[in-house]
Design a protein around this motif. Sequence first.
Motif, mmCIF file in Angstrom:
data_model
loop_
_atom_site.group_PDB
_atom_site.id
_atom_site.type_symbol
_atom_site.label_atom_id
_atom_site.label_comp_id
_atom_site.label_asym_id
_atom_site.label_seq_id
_atom_site.Cartn_x
_atom_site.Cartn_y
_atom_site.Cartn_z
ATOM 1 N N GLU A 3 0.914 -1.216 0.010
ATOM 2 C CA GLU A 3 0.035 0.023 0.037
ATOM 3 C C GLU A 3 0.617 1.324 0.070
ATOM 4 N N ARG A 4 0.639 2.307 -0.927
ATOM 5 C CA ARG A 4 1.416 3.460 -0.855
ATOM 6 C C ARG A 4 1.031 4.350 0.369
ATOM 7 N N LYS A 5 1.579 4.052 1.574
ATOM 8 C CA LYS A 5 1.174 4.680 2.838
ATOM 9 C C LYS A 5 2.447 5.274 3.129
ATOM 10 N N LEU A 6 2.853 6.592 3.554
ATOM 11 C CA LEU A 6 4.047 6.844 4.203
ATOM 12 C C LEU A 6 3.821 7.553 5.424
ATOM 13 N N LEU A 7 4.560 7.272 6.621
ATOM 14 C CA LEU A 7 4.392 7.952 7.691
ATOM 15 C C LEU A 7 5.669 8.932 8.191
ATOM 16 N N VAL A 8 5.417 9.997 8.303
ATOM 17 C CA VAL A 8 6.727 10.992 8.856
ATOM 18 C C VAL A 8 6.598 11.039 9.979
ATOM 19 N N LEU A 9 7.559 10.716 11.109
ATOM 20 C CA LEU A 9 7.702 11.203 12.521
ATOM 21 C C LEU A 9 8.740 12.067 12.590
ATOM 22 N N PHE A 10 8.462 13.063 13.499
ATOM 23 C CA PHE A 10 9.392 14.050 13.728
ATOM 24 C C PHE A 10 9.683 14.228 15.434
ATOM 25 N N GLY A 11 11.137 14.531 15.698
ATOM 26 C CA GLY A 11 11.241 14.909 17.080
ATOM 27 C C GLY A 11 11.917 16.324 17.055
ATOM 28 N N SER A 12 11.195 17.532 17.382
ATOM 29 C CA SER A 12 11.727 18.708 17.108
ATOM 30 C C SER A 12 11.354 19.507 18.585
ATOM 31 N N GLN A 13 12.496 20.469 18.632
ATOM 32 C CA GLN A 13 12.702 21.433 19.748
ATOM 33 C C GLN A 13 12.404 22.648 19.304
ATOM 34 N N THR A 14 13.209 23.030 18.485
ATOM 35 C CA THR A 14 12.781 24.608 17.875
ATOM 36 C C THR A 14 11.929 24.663 16.851
ATOM 37 N N GLY A 15 11.605 23.530 16.139
ATOM 38 C CA GLY A 15 10.546 23.896 14.952
ATOM 39 C C GLY A 15 11.303 23.312 13.542
ATOM 40 N N THR A 16 12.657 23.115 13.854
ATOM 41 C CA THR A 16 13.401 23.020 12.264
ATOM 42 C C THR A 16 13.024 21.678 11.738
ATOM 43 N N ALA A 17 13.031 20.711 12.714
ATOM 44 C CA ALA A 17 12.779 19.126 12.274
ATOM 45 C C ALA A 17 11.421 19.126 12.060
ATOM 46 N N GLU A 18 10.571 19.807 12.812
ATOM 47 C CA GLU A 18 8.953 19.642 12.383
ATOM 48 C C GLU A 18 8.906 20.203 10.778
ATOM 49 N N ASP A 19 9.636 21.553 10.511
ATOM 50 C CA ASP A 19 9.315 22.058 9.242
ATOM 51 C C ASP A 19 9.818 21.160 8.091
ATOM 52 N N THR A 20 11.070 20.427 8.453
ATOM 53 C CA THR A 20 11.647 19.491 7.397
ATOM 54 C C THR A 20 10.471 18.244 7.180
ATOM 55 N N ALA A 21 10.011 17.784 8.290
ATOM 56 C CA ALA A 21 8.996 16.533 8.267
ATOM 57 C C ALA A 21 8.028 17.239 7.408
ATOM 58 N N GLU A 22 7.283 18.213 7.715
ATOM 59 C CA GLU A 22 6.217 18.897 6.842
ATOM 60 C C GLU A 22 6.631 19.029 5.207
ATOM 61 N N ARG A 23 7.924 19.238 4.872
ATOM 62 C CA ARG A 23 8.479 19.352 3.737
ATOM 63 C C ARG A 23 8.314 17.980 3.060
ATOM 64 N N ILE A 24 8.755 16.762 3.816
ATOM 65 C CA ILE A 24 8.758 15.646 3.189
ATOM 66 C C ILE A 24 7.277 15.187 2.818
ATOM 67 N N GLY A 25 6.283 15.628 3.702
ATOM 68 C CA GLY A 25 5.050 15.172 3.847
ATOM 69 C C GLY A 25 4.396 15.893 2.551
ATOM 70 N N ARG A 26 4.504 17.188 2.183
ATOM 71 C CA ARG A 26 4.391 17.869 0.826
ATOM 72 C C ARG A 26 4.811 17.093 -0.408
ATOM 73 N N GLU A 27 6.352 16.864 -0.362
ATOM 74 C CA GLU A 27 6.773 16.077 -1.478
ATOM 75 C C GLU A 27 6.032 14.656 -1.533
ATOM 76 N N ALA A 28 5.910 14.106 -0.359
ATOM 77 C CA ALA A 28 5.043 12.754 -0.652
ATOM 78 C C ALA A 28 3.616 12.845 -1.422
ATOM 79 N N LYS A 29 2.968 13.943 -1.149
ATOM 80 C CA LYS A 29 1.671 14.248 -1.517
ATOM 81 C C LYS A 29 1.756 14.248 -3.113
ATOM 82 N N ARG A 30 2.991 15.008 -3.671
ATOM 83 C CA ARG A 30 3.105 15.189 -4.853
ATOM 84 C C ARG A 30 3.310 13.964 -5.684
#
Length: 549
Positions: A3-30
């Motif tokens: 099945e074409r499901k992707l899970l992106v899990l992040f651990g972020s203190q200042t928001g940079t890792a969360e921002d990068t995880a969201e970027r991967i999420g957008r690229e996955a949707k494309r």
Amino acid sequence: MGERKLLVLFGSQTGTAEDTAERIGREAKRRHFQCRVEALDSYEVANLINELLVVFVCATTGQGDPPDNMKMFWRFLFRKNLPLGSLCQLDYAVLGLGDSSYPKFNFVAKKLHKRVLQLGGNPLLPVALGDDQHDLGPDAVVDPWLLALWDKILTLYPVPPGLEIISPDARLPPKYTLHYLAEDSPHPDSDLRQPAAPRAVPSELHPFAARVLSNQRVTAESHFQDVRLIEFDVTGSGITFNAGDVMMIQPQNCPEDVQQFCQLLRLDPDRRFVLKPTEPGTSLPALLPQPCTIRHLVTHYLDISCVPRRSFFELLSYFSTNELEREKLQEFSSAQGQEELYSYCNRPRRTTLEALWDFPHTTCAVPPEYLLDLIPRIRPRAFSIASSMLAHPDRIQILVAVVRYKTRLSKPRCGLCSTWLASLNPEQGDVRVPLWVKKGGMKFPADPETPVIMIGPGTGVAPFRAAIQERVAQGRGGNYLFFGCRQKSKDFYCQAEWEELVTKGFLTLFTAFSRDQEEKIYVQHRIQENRRLVWELLSSRSAHVYLAG
């Protein structure tokens, strides 16, 4: 093919890792993946054995520690009783974000990669080690690693027949849709700021609205630095703490900035709306009431004073109807434009609100439902607690240095939280601040005979004030404090309090006032002068040494 499901899990203190995880999420949707992006501690970790494809994005904080929002996951993953083949169906990749000036550079990502491998996971790529110290920041590693990752993933999970990768020129739908309510729809009676009565101990999701009792400047008016001793009433909150613990505060934007933002985006601050997720399974932002006003969203949630990231300019470029503005936004969001972006944003510490001012044609075209994709939420700020419950029951005090400095921009830079806190005047009525407490990294000795040597220049003295109050209330001596500041007459915080404790024999105090004489004197000079005493305390009495600054 699974099945074409992707899970992106992040651990972020200042928001940079969360921002990068969201970027991967957008690229996955494309690439037509069903994709979820979640903080590691929001994810039900026991389900990991059922996942087929996961990308982990994690930062390293402190001395090789995991961020706060992955601590429970971390403890679970390193349990000794986990079967070694339990993740054998999992294809995974780990992207780390760190700073190579620290000895435990990207320690969490390296350890996570190794542990998932140990549990039977199949790594798609070697662990990526993004580095803040690189001239282009972590993206120097992230960009090429992501290209390689998608190559690998699409080999295993090809785009379904009849579909194509959505072009980077096409705008993706927002995470939430925003539905305005009719002007005459009934208003809930509650004040949006007041959290519900605490059901449990206050936390980030359920902060306690503590009343400000006093807000006292503890530096001379003529001193360049404004430092405040602020006291809060936490009666009835269920909050308890020890010396060394940390108070978390959820700050808010100032009314002037909120007004400017609404004018720029042509928003009516009093309009009420409800949010609905665009995709089923997406949870709503936990800290936003439903319904909500635009004013509440901008005041309490959107971080319009943070320095915008590359992803901000990328999304902004899709709304631009002005060719010049669009070209500049696209340059800032390209790999080649990162040096230019750094000079524009990071070096002068330009805020999101100021960046929006610079792109007026684009800003007024931003659809309101994209605001939560465009601007990150305001993150809570941490302050060392500067008082003891034994000395001040139902009270918490903190020492706050108001952040204000100049860059090449004409307007001075101001810290969001410290500026807001300094502006609060408890004499003007019932002033409240959303807060909660979390365990700190400092633990003071349980044995009353153990002496404590504390080195706390400037506001670094805050946790030691809590420790000294606690120990004095328990009748403990053996308290040695090395305190440093610029001038005795201007920034010797809590001077009368320290001197009284010295007189009563509870405290041995060493001070270093760096600017009160020709040659500069710092705490290290006082330690050196008193090396015999320090050595005797360490070698004969097993003293504990604490340093904060």
